[in-house]
Design a protein around this motif. Sequence first.
Motif, PDB file in Angstrom:
ATOM      1  N   GLU A 118       5.085  15.726 -12.701  1.00  9.83           N
ATOM      2  CA  GLU A 118       4.372  14.458 -12.480  1.00  9.83           C
ATOM      3  C   GLU A 118       5.398  13.345 -12.194  1.00  9.83           C
ATOM      4  OE1 GLU A 118       2.520  12.922 -16.048  1.00  9.83           O
ATOM      5  OE2 GLU A 118       1.001  11.866 -14.868  1.00  9.83           O
ATOM      6  N   ARG A 119       6.440  13.318 -12.999  1.00  9.12           N
ATOM      7  CA  ARG A 119       7.504  12.317 -12.807  1.00  9.12           C
ATOM      8  C   ARG A 119       8.143  12.476 -11.427  1.00  9.12           C
ATOM      9  NH1 ARG A 119      12.959  10.989 -16.277  1.00  9.12           N
ATOM     10  NH2 ARG A 119      14.242  10.643 -14.458  1.00  9.12           N
ATOM     11  N   PHE A 120       8.390  13.729 -11.028  1.00 10.07           N
ATOM     12  CA  PHE A 120       9.046  13.961  -9.740  1.00 10.07           C
ATOM     13  C   PHE A 120       8.192  13.385  -8.599  1.00 10.07           C
ATOM     14  CE2 PHE A 120       9.648  16.353  -5.861  1.00 10.07           C
ATOM     15  CZ  PHE A 120      11.010  16.182  -5.670  1.00 10.07           C
ATOM     16  N   VAL A 121       6.899  13.700  -8.614  1.00 13.51           N
ATOM     17  CA  VAL A 121       6.009  13.247  -7.530  1.00 13.51           C
ATOM     18  C   VAL A 121       5.926  11.719  -7.527  1.00 13.51           C
ATOM     19  CG1 VAL A 121       3.615  13.277  -6.699  1.00 13.51           C
ATOM     20  CG2 VAL A 121       4.687  15.405  -7.501  1.00 13.51           C
ATOM     21  N   ALA A 122       5.782  11.135  -8.715  1.00 12.00           N
ATOM     22  CA  ALA A 122       5.644   9.669  -8.801  1.00 12.00           C
ATOM     23  C   ALA A 122       6.936   8.971  -8.343  1.00 12.00           C
ATOM     24  CB  ALA A 122       5.297   9.265 -10.231  1.00 12.00           C
ATOM     25  N   ASP A 123       8.085   9.538  -8.712  1.00 12.38           N
ATOM     26  CA  ASP A 123       9.353   8.927  -8.293  1.00 12.38           C
ATOM     27  C   ASP A 123       9.531   9.045  -6.781  1.00 12.38           C
ATOM     28  OD1 ASP A 123       9.819   8.318 -10.892  1.00 12.38           O
ATOM     29  OD2 ASP A 123      11.515   9.661 -11.194  1.00 12.38           O
ATOM     30  N   TRP A 124       9.092  10.181  -6.246  1.00 13.68           N
ATOM     31  CA  TRP A 124       9.168  10.378  -4.788  1.00 13.68           C
ATOM     32  C   TRP A 124       8.357   9.276  -4.098  1.00 13.68           C
ATOM     33  CZ3 TRP A 124       5.504  11.003  -1.020  1.00 13.68           C
ATOM     34  CH2 TRP A 124       5.984  11.375   0.242  1.00 13.68           C
ATOM     35  N   GLU A 125       7.154   9.030  -4.605  1.00 14.51           N
ATOM     36  CA  GLU A 125       6.299   8.012  -3.974  1.00 14.51           C
ATOM     37  C   GLU A 125       6.958   6.624  -4.035  1.00 14.51           C
ATOM     38  OE1 GLU A 125       2.918   6.514  -5.979  1.00 14.51           O
ATOM     39  OE2 GLU A 125       1.986   5.798  -4.137  1.00 14.51           O
ATOM     40  N   ARG A 126       7.558   6.315  -5.197  1.00 13.13           N
ATOM     41  CA  ARG A 126       8.185   4.998  -5.344  1.00 13.13           C
ATOM     42  C   ARG A 126       9.315   4.827  -4.331  1.00 13.13           C
ATOM     43  NH1 ARG A 126       9.115   5.640 -10.065  1.00 13.13           N
ATOM     44  NH2 ARG A 126      11.379   5.621 -10.134  1.00 13.13           N
ATOM     45  N   GLU A 127      10.062   5.917  -4.110  1.00 14.61           N
ATOM     46  CA  GLU A 127      11.171   5.822  -3.143  1.00 14.61           C
ATOM     47  C   GLU A 127      10.655   5.595  -1.720  1.00 14.61           C
ATOM     48  OE1 GLU A 127      13.290   9.446  -3.895  1.00 14.61           O
ATOM     49  OE2 GLU A 127      13.766   8.714  -5.900  1.00 14.61           O
ATOM     50  N   GLN A 128       9.457   6.142  -1.419  1.00 14.23           N
ATOM     51  CA  GLN A 128       8.908   5.982  -0.054  1.00 14.23           C
ATOM     52  C   GLN A 128       8.277   4.608   0.145  1.00 14.23           C
ATOM     53  OE1 GLN A 128       9.463   8.780   1.808  1.00 14.23           O
ATOM     54  NE2 GLN A 128      10.286   9.455  -0.163  1.00 14.23           N
ATOM     55  N   GLY A 129       7.840   3.979  -0.970  1.00 21.55           N
ATOM     56  CA  GLY A 129       7.031   2.758  -0.867  1.00 21.55           C
ATOM     57  C   GLY A 129       5.585   3.148  -1.130  1.00 21.55           C
ATOM     58  N   MET A 130       4.980   2.511  -2.141  1.00 16.69           N
ATOM     59  CA  MET A 130       3.636   2.938  -2.563  1.00 16.69           C
ATOM     60  C   MET A 130       2.580   2.545  -1.540  1.00 16.69           C
ATOM     61  SD  MET A 130       3.549   2.282  -6.587  1.00 16.69           S
ATOM     62  CE  MET A 130       4.841   2.835  -7.673  1.00 16.69           C
ATOM     63  N   ARG A 131       1.579   3.391  -1.403  1.00 18.85           N
ATOM     64  CA  ARG A 131       0.459   3.091  -0.498  1.00 18.85           C
ATOM     65  C   ARG A 131      -0.742   2.651  -1.312  1.00 18.85           C
ATOM     66  NH1 ARG A 131       0.394   8.370   3.487  1.00 18.85           N
ATOM     67  NH2 ARG A 131       2.344   7.942   4.562  1.00 18.85           N
ATOM     68  N   THR A 132      -1.458   1.654  -0.801  1.00 20.88           N
ATOM     69  CA  THR A 132      -2.650   1.193  -1.511  1.00 20.88           C
ATOM     70  C   THR A 132      -3.853   2.007  -1.041  1.00 20.88           C
ATOM     71  OG1 THR A 132      -1.675  -0.991  -1.491  1.00 20.88           O
ATOM     72  CG2 THR A 132      -3.998  -0.879  -2.062  1.00 20.88           C
ATOM     73  N   PRO A 133      -4.646   2.554  -1.963  1.00 25.64           N
ATOM     74  CA  PRO A 133      -5.810   3.356  -1.558  1.00 25.64           C
ATOM     75  C   PRO A 133      -6.941   2.456  -1.054  1.00 25.64           C
ATOM     76  CG  PRO A 133      -5.776   3.126  -3.934  1.00 25.64           C
ATOM     77  CD  PRO A 133      -4.553   2.435  -3.418  1.00 25.64           C
ATOM     78  N   PRO A 134      -7.931   3.025  -0.384  1.00 23.07           N
ATOM     79  CA  PRO A 134      -9.053   2.195   0.081  1.00 23.07           C
ATOM     80  C   PRO A 134      -9.832   1.624  -1.103  1.00 23.07           C
ATOM     81  CG  PRO A 134      -9.437   4.555   0.502  1.00 23.07           C
ATOM     82  CD  PRO A 134      -8.065   4.433  -0.045  1.00 23.07           C
ATOM     83  N   LEU A 135     -10.295   0.369  -0.943  1.00 18.06           N
ATOM     84  CA  LEU A 135     -11.054  -0.271  -2.026  1.00 18.06           C
ATOM     85  C   LEU A 135     -12.517  -0.367  -1.622  1.00 18.06           C
ATOM     86  CD1 LEU A 135      -8.643  -3.305  -2.695  1.00 18.06           C
ATOM     87  CD2 LEU A 135      -8.578  -1.036  -3.739  1.00 18.06           C
ATOM     88  N   ALA A 136     -13.411  -0.341  -2.626  1.00 16.60           N
ATOM     89  CA  ALA A 136     -14.840  -0.510  -2.341  1.00 16.60           C
ATOM     90  C   ALA A 136     -15.077  -1.951  -1.889  1.00 16.60           C
ATOM     91  CB  ALA A 136     -15.638  -0.194  -3.595  1.00 16.60           C
ATOM     92  N   PRO A 137     -16.168  -2.219  -1.139  1.00 16.83           N
ATOM     93  CA  PRO A 137     -16.441  -3.605  -0.721  1.00 16.83           C
ATOM     94  C   PRO A 137     -16.634  -4.508  -1.946  1.00 16.83           C
ATOM     95  CG  PRO A 137     -18.048  -2.049   0.212  1.00 16.83           C
ATOM     96  CD  PRO A 137     -17.175  -1.269  -0.697  1.00 16.83           C
ATOM     97  N   PRO A 138     -16.293  -5.823  -1.830  1.00 18.36           N
ATOM     98  CA  PRO A 138     -16.406  -6.734  -2.985  1.00 18.36           C
ATOM     99  C   PRO A 138     -17.836  -6.786  -3.537  1.00 18.36           C
ATOM    100  CG  PRO A 138     -15.290  -7.806  -1.157  1.00 18.36           C
ATOM    101  CD  PRO A 138     -15.777  -6.486  -0.640  1.00 18.36           C
ATOM    102  N   THR A 139     -17.939  -6.780  -4.873  1.00 21.87           N
ATOM    103  CA  THR A 139     -19.270  -6.809  -5.508  1.00 21.87           C
ATOM    104  C   THR A 139     -19.673  -8.224  -5.898  1.00 21.87           C
ATOM    105  OG1 THR A 139     -18.265  -6.579  -7.693  1.00 21.87           O
ATOM    106  CG2 THR A 139     -18.897  -4.527  -6.553  1.00 21.87           C
ATOM    107  N   GLY A 140     -18.707  -9.164  -5.878  1.00 18.79           N
ATOM    108  CA  GLY A 140     -19.016 -10.532  -6.309  1.00 18.79           C
ATOM    109  C   GLY A 140     -18.942 -10.690  -7.823  1.00 18.79           C
ATOM    110  N   LYS A 141     -18.616  -9.625  -8.541  1.00 14.59           N
ATOM    111  CA  LYS A 141     -18.510  -9.721 -10.017  1.00 14.59           C
ATOM    112  C   LYS A 141     -17.051  -9.946 -10.412  1.00 14.59           C
ATOM    113  CE  LYS A 141     -22.834  -8.564 -10.650  1.00 14.59           C
ATOM    114  NZ  LYS A 141     -23.821  -9.524 -11.155  1.00 14.59           N
ATOM    115  N   HIS A 142     -16.877 -10.660 -11.501  1.00 16.06           N
ATOM    116  CA  HIS A 142     -15.512 -11.011 -11.937  1.00 16.06           C
ATOM    117  C   HIS A 142     -15.305 -10.539 -13.383  1.00 16.06           C
ATOM    118  CE1 HIS A 142     -12.204 -14.364 -11.750  1.00 16.06           C
ATOM    119  NE2 HIS A 142     -11.719 -13.166 -12.021  1.00 16.06           N
ATOM    120  N   VAL A 143     -14.277  -9.717 -13.582  1.00 12.81           N
ATOM    121  CA  VAL A 143     -14.014  -9.165 -14.916  1.00 12.81           C
ATOM    122  C   VAL A 143     -12.693  -9.721 -15.443  1.00 12.81           C
ATOM    123  CG1 VAL A 143     -13.730  -7.044 -16.262  1.00 12.81           C
ATOM    124  CG2 VAL A 143     -15.201  -7.026 -14.224  1.00 12.81           C
TER     125      VAL A 143
END
Length: 472
Positions: A118-143
């Motif tokens: 798990e550490r190996f994969v996560a460190d690999w990603e950090r070295e590449q630059g993290m990608r942001t996953p797709p987000l759901a459309p805004p719901t208008g709610k605030h937490v």
Amino acid sequence: MPKEIAPRNEMPRQDPRVRRRNFNEVALGYDLETALAEAERCLQCKKPQCIAGCPVQVRIPEFILALREKDMWRAVEVLKDKNSLPAICGRVCPQETQCEIQCVLGKKHEPVAIGRLERFVADWEREQGMRTPPLAPPTGKHVAVIGAGPAGLTAAGDLAKMGHKVTIFEALHAPGGVLIYGIPEFRLPKDVVRAEVEYVQSLGVEIRLNTVVGKLYTIDEMLKDGFDAVFLGTGAGLPMFMNIPGENYNGVYSANEFLTRTNLMKAYLFPEYDTPINVGRKVAVVGAGNVAMDSARCALRLGADEVHIVYRRSRAEMPARAEEVANAEEEGIIFDFLTNPVEIHGTDKGWVCGMRCIRMELGEPDASGRRRPVPVPGSEFDMEVDTVIMALGTQPNPLVFSNTPWLERTKHGTVVANEENGRTKMERVWAGGDIVTGAATVISAMGAGKRAAADIDAYLKDPNGPWWVGPE
Ligand SMILES: Cc1cc2nc3c(=O)[nH]c(=O)nc-3n(C[C@H](O)[C@H](O)[C@H](O)COP(=O)(O)OP(=O)(O)OC[C@H]3O[C@@H](n4cnc5c(N)ncnc54)[C@H](O)[C@@H]3O)c2cc1C
Ligand code: SF4
């Protein structure tokens, strides 16, 4: 023909003779070749037991298979689908008692080193630059999320992915909770924490630092002033003491203060950073959990000649991770088992100069299931020490509860919350992590953050129905 199982791949580590005087990371991580060899050991079980051992249910065989096929982005995607802080978990999760203890391979051989992969994969990603996953459309709610530790960051990340606007309120000047102020650099580099916090921010989460909830605003005010829901993840940062004579002498620290000064305030880089810390020649750390190991190993690195772990039970009952106990021993920490302090001695000027202890023996098991330590009459003796660090456990800091008497708490100061969904007795307020369980683990705090986020999302979509279902 049954597959021949290769031995588990060791993790390269800094030489103990060198690392005992530096704050650089002890475990150095796998290289690609070793990671692939370790991934090859996984049996890709049809009914993988490892997943059941993971509090956030990472699809372990799937990410290991992706790694094996060198499809690294796919490995990242599978990991992060359930765990937004994998580089942290890969370093500090007690895998030996969670996913790895369940690994089928462990019955006859050593289990797959899931955490190291798990550490190996996560460190690999950090070295590449993290990608942001797709987000759901805004719901208008605030937490509002109170506390930027693993529980709060996980809840916030999941809620942001679901399309909710999220603001985290954090008392300290840096986000991360214990990950930033407690766990030392040599176990969890702060760059790793910062990168994973930045990932959560990249999902649109706003973090307001230096904001103590309970002082600046109450939870009630937040609910009245536009927040649709509040998640409480303020942890258990209030230290406990033994209440023995002499605990007020100079040179007695709570582990919290000692570690916060060392790690968050960077006392180990003094005078480059403006935080002095006074560590004597002979240090006693009272307790035997991860917090005690971290305090002892920091004291050694800060220049102490001799550091003792003083513990009232025996080696078998030590709560710290086995790996960290082994690391501490290799570095030269001395373990005094079946020993309990009864008084701290001080000089005329008010500084610690010794500690009176009593020998213990183990009696019948107590409520915790561990054998109860009992003092041996007449066995008192004096230890020569000039610094004492109390690492006896913590409870929630009560500040956040100001003016919210309807937020029910237990006699230990923890919040009463439904384990399944994190709901407290106060409507529209959820809680999870150490504030509910008392001091526990990073991954259990993350699991609670995830369950609460799922329930907050469901509630915000359909707020009807009874709020509290469970015992009164
Ligand atoms: C030294 C040490 C070593 C540890 N080692 C390990 C380990 O190796 N493996 C492991 O799994 N676990 C370990 N743990 C335990 C683990 O770190 C905790 O269980 C986990 O961090 C709990 O997460 P949390 O989000 O509930 O709380 P925390 O991490 O405590 O975060 C709570 C956050 O809330 C903030 N806060 C508190 N009150 C307020 C307020 N009124 N307003 C705004 N913000 C507030 C705090 O400043 C903090 O940032 C260790 C703990 C310590 C102390
Ligand atoms: S239980 Fe062990 S061997 Fe089986 S899939 Fe999980 S990690 Fe692989």
